[in-house]
Design a protein around this motif. Structure first.
Motif, PDB file in Angstrom:
ATOM      1  N   VAL A 178     -62.604   5.361  -1.563  1.00  7.84           N
ATOM      2  CA  VAL A 178     -63.414   4.576  -0.630  1.00  7.84           C
ATOM      3  C   VAL A 178     -63.756   3.256  -1.321  1.00  7.84           C
ATOM      4  N   GLU A 179     -63.995   2.218  -0.509  1.00 10.58           N
ATOM      5  CA  GLU A 179     -64.331   0.906  -1.049  1.00 10.58           C
ATOM      6  C   GLU A 179     -65.840   0.695  -0.938  1.00 10.58           C
ATOM      7  N   THR A 180     -66.478   0.498  -2.085  1.00  8.95           N
ATOM      8  CA  THR A 180     -67.926   0.269  -2.153  1.00  8.95           C
ATOM      9  C   THR A 180     -68.194  -1.168  -2.593  1.00  8.95           C
ATOM     10  N   GLY A 220     -68.578  11.883  -5.547  1.00  5.85           N
ATOM     11  CA  GLY A 220     -68.084  10.517  -5.744  1.00  5.85           C
ATOM     12  C   GLY A 220     -69.040   9.465  -5.235  1.00  5.85           C
ATOM     13  N   ILE A 221     -69.714   9.741  -4.111  1.00  2.98           N
ATOM     14  CA  ILE A 221     -70.689   8.822  -3.535  1.00  2.98           C
ATOM     15  C   ILE A 221     -71.841   9.632  -2.980  1.00  2.98           C
ATOM     16  N   ASP A 222     -72.916   8.938  -2.626  1.00  8.84           N
ATOM     17  CA  ASP A 222     -74.034   9.623  -1.988  1.00  8.84           C
ATOM     18  C   ASP A 222     -74.398   8.899  -0.707  1.00  8.84           C
ATOM     19  N   GLU A 223     -75.475   9.328  -0.078  1.00  8.39           N
ATOM     20  CA  GLU A 223     -75.838   8.777   1.229  1.00  8.39           C
ATOM     21  C   GLU A 223     -76.433   7.374   1.148  1.00  8.39           C
ATOM     22  N   ASN A 224     -76.614   6.852  -0.050  1.00  9.61           N
ATOM     23  CA  ASN A 224     -77.133   5.511  -0.189  1.00  9.61           C
ATOM     24  C   ASN A 224     -76.049   4.494  -0.555  1.00  9.61           C
ATOM     25  N   THR A 225     -74.808   4.959  -0.632  1.00  6.66           N
ATOM     26  CA  THR A 225     -73.697   4.077  -1.007  1.00  6.66           C
ATOM     27  C   THR A 225     -73.188   3.356   0.235  1.00  6.66           C
ATOM     28  N   TYR A 226     -73.080   2.021   0.121  1.00  7.88           N
ATOM     29  CA  TYR A 226     -72.502   1.231   1.197  1.00  7.88           C
ATOM     30  C   TYR A 226     -70.975   1.258   1.084  1.00  7.88           C
ATOM     31  N   LEU A 227     -70.330   1.501   2.218  1.00  2.00           N
ATOM     32  CA  LEU A 227     -68.870   1.541   2.254  1.00  2.00           C
ATOM     33  C   LEU A 227     -68.345   0.439   3.143  1.00  2.00           C
ATOM     34  N   ASP A 272     -63.590  26.179   9.403  1.00  2.00           N
ATOM     35  CA  ASP A 272     -64.763  26.156   8.531  1.00  2.00           C
ATOM     36  C   ASP A 272     -65.853  25.310   9.184  1.00  2.00           C
ATOM     37  N   GLN A 273     -67.090  25.542   8.787  1.00  2.00           N
ATOM     38  CA  GLN A 273     -68.238  24.791   9.288  1.00  2.00           C
ATOM     39  C   GLN A 273     -69.177  24.466   8.138  1.00  2.00           C
ATOM     40  N   ARG A 274     -69.786  23.286   8.196  1.00  2.00           N
ATOM     41  CA  ARG A 274     -70.772  22.884   7.192  1.00  2.00           C
ATOM     42  C   ARG A 274     -71.994  22.318   7.908  1.00  2.00           C
ATOM     43  N   LYS A 275     -73.141  22.696   7.412  1.00  2.00           N
ATOM     44  CA  LYS A 275     -74.383  22.097   7.879  1.00  2.00           C
ATOM     45  C   LYS A 275     -74.919  21.166   6.793  1.00  2.00           C
ATOM     46  N   ASN A 276     -75.514  20.057   7.236  1.00  2.00           N
ATOM     47  CA  ASN A 276     -76.092  19.074   6.314  1.00  2.00           C
ATOM     48  C   ASN A 276     -75.047  18.579   5.307  1.00  2.00           C
ATOM     49  N   ALA A 277     -73.833  18.339   5.824  1.00  2.00           N
ATOM     50  CA  ALA A 277     -72.750  17.845   4.970  1.00  2.00           C
ATOM     51  C   ALA A 277     -72.770  16.321   4.944  1.00  2.00           C
ATOM     52  N   LEU A 278     -72.324  15.740   3.833  1.00  2.00           N
ATOM     53  CA  LEU A 278     -72.206  14.278   3.702  1.00  2.00           C
ATOM     54  C   LEU A 278     -70.858  13.882   4.274  1.00  2.00           C
ATOM     55  N   VAL A 279     -70.862  13.101   5.354  1.00  2.00           N
ATOM     56  CA  VAL A 279     -69.619  12.776   6.048  1.00  2.00           C
ATOM     57  C   VAL A 279     -69.493  11.271   6.255  1.00  2.00           C
ATOM     58  N   ILE A 280     -68.238  10.854   6.361  1.00  2.00           N
ATOM     59  CA  ILE A 280     -67.926   9.457   6.693  1.00  2.00           C
ATOM     60  C   ILE A 280     -66.811   9.461   7.713  1.00  2.00           C
ATOM     61  N   PRO A 281     -66.659   8.367   8.473  1.00  2.00           N
ATOM     62  CA  PRO A 281     -65.525   8.265   9.381  1.00  2.00           C
ATOM     63  C   PRO A 281     -64.213   8.241   8.600  1.00  2.00           C
ATOM     64  N   LYS A 282     -63.173   8.799   9.190  1.00  2.00           N
ATOM     65  CA  LYS A 282     -61.888   8.880   8.504  1.00  2.00           C
ATOM     66  C   LYS A 282     -61.298   7.511   8.189  1.00  2.00           C
ATOM     67  N   GLU A 283     -61.624   6.494   9.020  1.00  2.00           N
ATOM     68  CA  GLU A 283     -61.026   5.179   8.798  1.00  2.00           C
ATOM     69  C   GLU A 283     -61.562   4.490   7.536  1.00  2.00           C
ATOM     70  N   TYR A 284     -62.628   5.051   6.961  1.00  2.00           N
ATOM     71  CA  TYR A 284     -63.156   4.463   5.735  1.00  2.00           C
ATOM     72  C   TYR A 284     -62.550   5.114   4.484  1.00  2.00           C
ATOM     73  N   LEU A 285     -61.703   6.133   4.694  1.00  2.00           N
ATOM     74  CA  LEU A 285     -61.080   6.833   3.580  1.00  2.00           C
ATOM     75  C   LEU A 285     -59.684   6.273   3.335  1.00  2.00           C
ATOM     76  N   ILE A 286     -59.364   6.000   2.079  1.00  2.00           N
ATOM     77  CA  ILE A 286     -58.073   5.417   1.709  1.00  2.00           C
ATOM     78  C   ILE A 286     -57.280   6.456   0.929  1.00  2.00           C
ATOM     79  N   ASN A 287     -56.091   6.779   1.458  1.00  2.00           N
ATOM     80  CA  ASN A 287     -55.181   7.716   0.779  1.00  2.00           C
ATOM     81  C   ASN A 287     -55.835   9.059   0.467  1.00  2.00           C
TER      82      ASN A 287
END
Length: 369
Positions: free
Chosen positions: A333-335, A357-364, A314-329
């Motif tokens: 995510v911890e904000t 769950g979060i947007d691009e302005n959320t600090y993780l 699958d492919q997504r354009k303009n997707a909201l992404v985070i590094p995998k190490e910031y994801l828990i279980n």
């Protein structure tokens, strides 16, 4: 101010600064915000290049290899001989069957003396029957008019019946003889075909138009029905064989795009499409075999070339992404406001898509190790 009081005030100030410092530095972990970008989920696989229609050629009978009739790398046509096994006896049997067929064919289809003699006898019997028939019916007509002797009438009738029976016997004999000769001809033809097949079993032929990629036996070596003599495959069409882990096979379907890198072409990337998924798992490697076809294959390919492939799921354009190490279980995510539950989408090796769950302005905050 005495010295003791000054010392106490100083210590108190240092302690206050330390508390403030600790408070400010209590959460020194890395913080990021999600970003919007393109992401592609893919399944990794090892890659091996093989000619299309590649197969191993076996001998139908055992024996001694007389000679290889082609060399490795030669192009070959369907039905063309690859190798010859020593077969003197089948050759002699085939020659004898051929001679028998020629004789039977001549007897049945040619100017056979037996059939010709029977045809002449039938012609003579037909003439005799016609003559006796004419005399009998003439005498019968006279007899019905009261003319002539009874003995003359009886003799004409007897001659008529004898010639009629003789003609019938000659006709039956001809038909029977012809049928016997036809049967012998068909039997000889079948025997010749059988002997030809037996002789051809000692001749290993190509089943396709292609290239001889390998010869496994040398002249004088023993050939068995259990060991291949040659490897033959397509000259121009190559397929990409991929081994996919069983945990990923359910994500695949025909028509999906594939990005290929080959060790023989280290600076190039090739595109392909999944053409076939084999349903049986290899129990030893715990993998499934998947085939793909090049969009534009390189000019030169050889069997066994290896590399790596990524099958695009699958492919997504303009997707909201985070590094995998910031994801828990896979769901948290911890904000700055504590743990937040998120819904994830596609992912690659390093990043994961966040659907909600979060947007691009959320600090993780990066989870502690």
């Amino acid at each position: 101010m005495n010295r003791r009081l000054a010392t106490s005030i100083f210590k108190l100030g240092v302690l206050s600064l330390g508390i403030i410092f600790i408070a400010n530095c209590g959460d020194s972990r890395d913080k990021i915000k999600p970003e919007k970008t393109s992401i592609t989920e893919s399944v990794y696989s090892s890659v091996t290049i093989q000619p299309d229609s590649l197969y191993l050629a076996y001998a139908a009978v055992g024996g001694i290899l007389d000679k290889n009739l082609v060399e490795e790398g030669d192009t070959i046509q369907r039905g063309e001989a690859i190798a010859q096994i020593i077969n003197n006896t089948p050759k002699l049997n085939m020659e004898n069957a051929r001679l028998s067929l020629e004789l039977a064919e001549q007897n049945y289809l040619g100017n056979n003396a037996v059939l010709e003699s029977l045809r002449e006898q039938i012609e003579a019997a037909s003439l005799q029957f016609a003559n006796d028939s004419l005399n009998f019916f003439r005498q019968k007509k006279l007899w019905e008019q009261g003319i002539g002797a009874r003995a003359e009438y009886d003799n004409r009738k007897l001659s008529y019946e004898l010639s009629r029976n003789n003609l019938s016997l000659k006709t039956s004999a001809y038909a029977q003889t012809k049928n016997e000769l036809e049967t012998r001809y068909r039997q000889a033809k079948n025997n010749y075909r059988t002997s030809s097949i037996a002789a051809s079993d000692f001749r290993i032929e190509s089943k396709i138009n292609g290239t001889v990629y390998a010869l496994y036996k040398n002249p004088g070596e023993i050939v068995t029905t259990m060991e291949p003599v040659a490897s033959v495959g397509s000259s121009s069409n190559f397929i990409i064989e991929m081994l996919v882990d069983e945990v990923d096979i359910v994500k695949l379907s025909t028509g999906q795009r594939v990005v290929i890198s080959l060790d023989a072409y280290p600076s190039k990337v090739f595109k392909a499409v999944v053409s076939k998924i084999y349903p049986k798992k290899d129990e030893r490697s715990q993998t499934f075999k998947v085939e793909a076809l090049f969009d534009n294959p390189p000019a030169t390919l050889y069997p066994g070339l290896s590399g790596e492939g990524n099958i695009i799921i699958d492919q997504r354009k303009n997707a909201l992404v985070i590094p995998k190490e910031y994801l828990i279980n896979d769901s948290l995510v911890e904000t700055d406001n504590g743990m937040v539950s998120v819904e994830i989408g596609i992912q690659d090796l390093e990043r994961v898509e966040i659907i909600s769950g979060i947007d691009e302005n959320t600090y993780l905050s990066k989870p502690s190790q």
